[in-house]
Design a protein around this motif. Structure first.
Motif, short mmCIF file in Angstrom:
data_model
loop_
_atom_site.label_atom_id
_atom_site.label_comp_id
_atom_site.label_asym_id
_atom_site.label_seq_id
_atom_site.Cartn_x
_atom_site.Cartn_y
_atom_site.Cartn_z
N GLY A 1 -9.23 -1.39 -7.67
CA GLY A 1 -9.24 -1.03 -6.25
C GLY A 1 -9.85 -2.13 -5.42
N TYR A 2 -9.74 -1.98 -4.12
CA TYR A 2 -10.42 -2.89 -3.18
C TYR A 2 -10.83 -2.08 -1.96
CZ TYR A 2 -6.19 -2.89 -0.32
OH TYR A 2 -5.13 -2.49 0.46
N HIS A 3 -11.83 -2.57 -1.24
CA HIS A 3 -12.26 -1.88 -0.03
C HIS A 3 -11.35 -2.25 1.12
CE1 HIS A 3 -15.65 0.13 -1.71
NE2 HIS A 3 -16.14 -0.99 -2.22
N PHE B 1 6.49 -1.32 3.03
CA PHE B 1 5.73 -0.07 3.00
C PHE B 1 5.15 0.09 1.60
CE2 PHE B 1 9.86 1.00 1.33
CZ PHE B 1 9.58 1.88 0.30
N GLU B 2 4.20 1.00 1.44
CA GLU B 2 3.74 1.41 0.11
C GLU B 2 3.65 2.93 0.09
OE1 GLU B 2 0.16 -0.84 -0.91
OE2 GLU B 2 1.44 -2.39 -1.80
N LEU B 3 4.37 3.54 -0.84
CA LEU B 3 4.36 5.00 -1.03
C LEU B 3 3.09 5.39 -1.76
CD1 LEU B 3 5.64 7.86 -1.26
CD2 LEU B 3 6.86 7.02 -3.29
N ASN C 1 0.90 5.68 3.89
CA ASN C 1 1.71 4.46 3.83
C ASN C 1 0.80 3.27 4.10
OD1 ASN C 1 3.42 2.29 4.10
ND2 ASN C 1 4.86 3.32 5.46
N ASP C 2 0.58 2.48 3.07
CA ASP C 2 -0.27 1.29 3.15
C ASP C 2 0.62 0.08 3.45
OD1 ASP C 2 -2.49 -0.39 2.88
OD2 ASP C 2 -2.15 -0.63 0.73
N TRP C 3 1.05 -0.02 4.73
CA TRP C 3 1.93 -1.12 5.15
C TRP C 3 1.37 -2.46 4.66
CZ3 TRP C 3 6.15 0.78 7.82
CH2 TRP C 3 6.02 2.01 8.45
N ALA D 1 -3.09 -9.10 4.99
CA ALA D 1 -1.79 -8.55 4.58
C ALA D 1 -1.78 -7.03 4.58
CB ALA D 1 -1.43 -9.05 3.18
N LYS D 2 -2.99 -6.43 4.64
CA LYS D 2 -3.10 -4.97 4.55
C LYS D 2 -3.87 -4.35 5.71
CE LYS D 2 -1.76 -4.69 0.06
NZ LYS D 2 -0.80 -3.74 -0.51
N ASN D 3 -4.61 -5.16 6.48
CA ASN D 3 -5.59 -4.54 7.39
C ASN D 3 -5.04 -4.21 8.77
OD1 ASN D 3 -5.52 -6.89 8.89
ND2 ASN D 3 -7.68 -7.39 8.65
MN MN Z 1 -1.83 -0.11 -1.33
#
Ligand code: MN
Length: 437
Positions: free
Chosen positions: A168-170, A207-209, A241-243, A261-263
């Motif tokens: 995992g990551y914060h 997207f991320e499901l 959804n973690d775009w 890339a995620k924030n």
């Molecule tokens: Mn993710």
């Protein structure tokens, strides 16, 4: 995790839409959300979804004579504070669930008083369901981890730590938005073949499901949560959804992991389906033959017998051209937690806190991308298009390697089993808009 009278599949509500077979919100579900009347500008209120209606808990608390203990549990909810209720014990959560089930059931004497406390969902706007102080994203989808690893390391796709430690990551909590909010295409550093990177809009928006697990009662700093207690610290589940920007990610992620890339945004569905509602949809935690057994702090008898969740998942895409043509969109993928997730929610709680890290009510855990084992079960375009090498064909000659401006991406999820009433998680939707100029 016990099944009780609130799960009885024969139970019906006096709210007619709650009895329709296809509803996500029958009386057996009773998810919590934060809502207000569309355009009213009022303070957010806590409601419970029932069929196509919302029961307003501020109005409901005043409308009927609740038993004293139930009235006390409704107090923070009537004030719009879901977090305060999330911090209560499992027994207290079950107590309120039983009381709500009773008053919403067919034949309840509270019908007349509570009918005036319903608001049609079509006339509401929703907020992120609770205050999310912290967000951690995990990586429990082993088929996603393997497929993505294969793109970079064909011979050794899964890193050696994967089967031992929940990766995992914060993440970033401030940019978590509720379903329906537009998603602005992010800018960032992109590194092509040239020596120097350029800054610009991502060309690989994905997207991320995922599922979101919301934390109930927290723990004190320095005091880990043991596996036997971990379930009691889980409040409920949302779609998530973690775009992701797949061209910003590879340039920035070493050595400290995902960052810009995620924030820029993550989307959460508005209704929190409680762990109590999910009780009929639990399953054993199993490992393939030959895989290592979890270390003792990630193992318990209850986790082995029913630690997993059985939730079906789908991904839908509607492009701007489809919308203009009145086309409802196409299903990109269908997956499910049983095949996709290598770790259970309880294991994530135990692992997150083994260091002594403290959790707080309303903290969010992302499950990681829940791709199934087969290609058509992939939970991201990175996998569905093999990193852009094989674009996904869409109706009317359209295709996608990654998301285009105007695309609406929707996640859905539900649980169904013989002997249980089907319940759903609602929808988690976002439309991509152009990057800032
Ligand atoms: Mn993710």
């Amino acid at each position: 995790m016990s099944v009780d009278t609130t799960h009885d599949p024969a139970l019906q509500s006096w709210v007619p839409s709650a009895n329709e077979a296809a509803t996500d919100f029958p009386i057996q579900n009773l998810p919590y959300g934060r809502f207000r009347q569309s355009g009213s500008g009022q303070a957010w209120r806590i409601g419970v979804a029932i069929g196509d209606q919302v029961l307003d808990l501020q109005q409901a608390r005043a409308a009927v004579p609740w038993p004293d203990d139930v009235a006390a549990l409704l107090q923070p909810l009537a004030q719009g504070d879901l977090n305060a209720f999330m911090g209560r014990s499992v027994a207290e959560r079950r107590r309120l669930r039983a009381a709500l089930s009773q008053v919403l059931a067919q034949g309840s004497g509270a019908r007349a008083a509570l009918s005036a406390c319903l608001c049609p969902q079509a006339q509401t706007e929703m907020a992120v369901p609770c205050a999310i102080a912290d967000y951690t994203d995990f990586y429990t989808g082993i088929h996603h981890a393997t497929a993505v690893g294969k793109l970079f390391r064909p011979d050794n796709p899964l890193l050696p730590n994967y089967k031992w430690v929940p990766i995992g990551y914060h993440g970033r909590a401030s940019s978590i938005v509720v379903s329906g909010q537009p998603i602005r295409r992010p800018r960032g550093q992109l590194k092509g073949a040239a020596d120097a990177p350029v800054v610009g809009p991502t060309q690989r928006l994905d997207f991320e499901l995922e599922l979101g697990f919301l934390i109930g009662p927290g723990n004190a700093l320095g005091e880990p949560i043991a596996m036997d207690q971990a379930e009691a610290h889980l409040f409920g589940v949302t779609l998530f959804n973690d775009w992701s920007a797949r061209d910003i990610q590879p340039w920035e992620y070493q050595p400290l992991g995902p960052f810009l890339a995620k924030n820029f945004a993550s989307t959460v569905s508005p209704w929190v389906v409680t762990m109590e509602a999910l009780a009929p949809f639990r399953a054993p935690f199993t490992r393939p033959e030959g895989d290592p057994a979890p270390l003792p702090y990630l193992d318990s008898e209850a986790n082995r017998s029913q630690g997993a969740l059985d939730i079906r998942l789908e991904v839908w895409l509607q492009t701007a051209a489809m919308r203009a043509a009145g086309h409802p969109g196409v299903r990109l993928s269908r997956s499910g937690t049983l095949e996709a997730a290598y770790w259970t929610p309880a294991q994530l709680v135990a692992h997150h806190t083994v260091s002594g890290c403290n959790l707080q009510p309303g903290d969010l855990f992302g499950s990681g991308t829940l791709s199934g084992p087969r290609p058509e079960q992939a939970g991201s375009l990175l996998e569905l298009s093999s990193a852009g090498k094989h674009p996904v064909a869409l109706p009317h000659g359209e295709q996608r390697s990654f998301l285009a401006d105007g695309d609406t991406l929707t996640l859905t999820g539900w649980c169904e089993r013989p002997g249980a009433r089907r319940i759903g998680l609602g929808a988690c939707s976002g439309t991509v808009v152009a990057a800032p100029g």
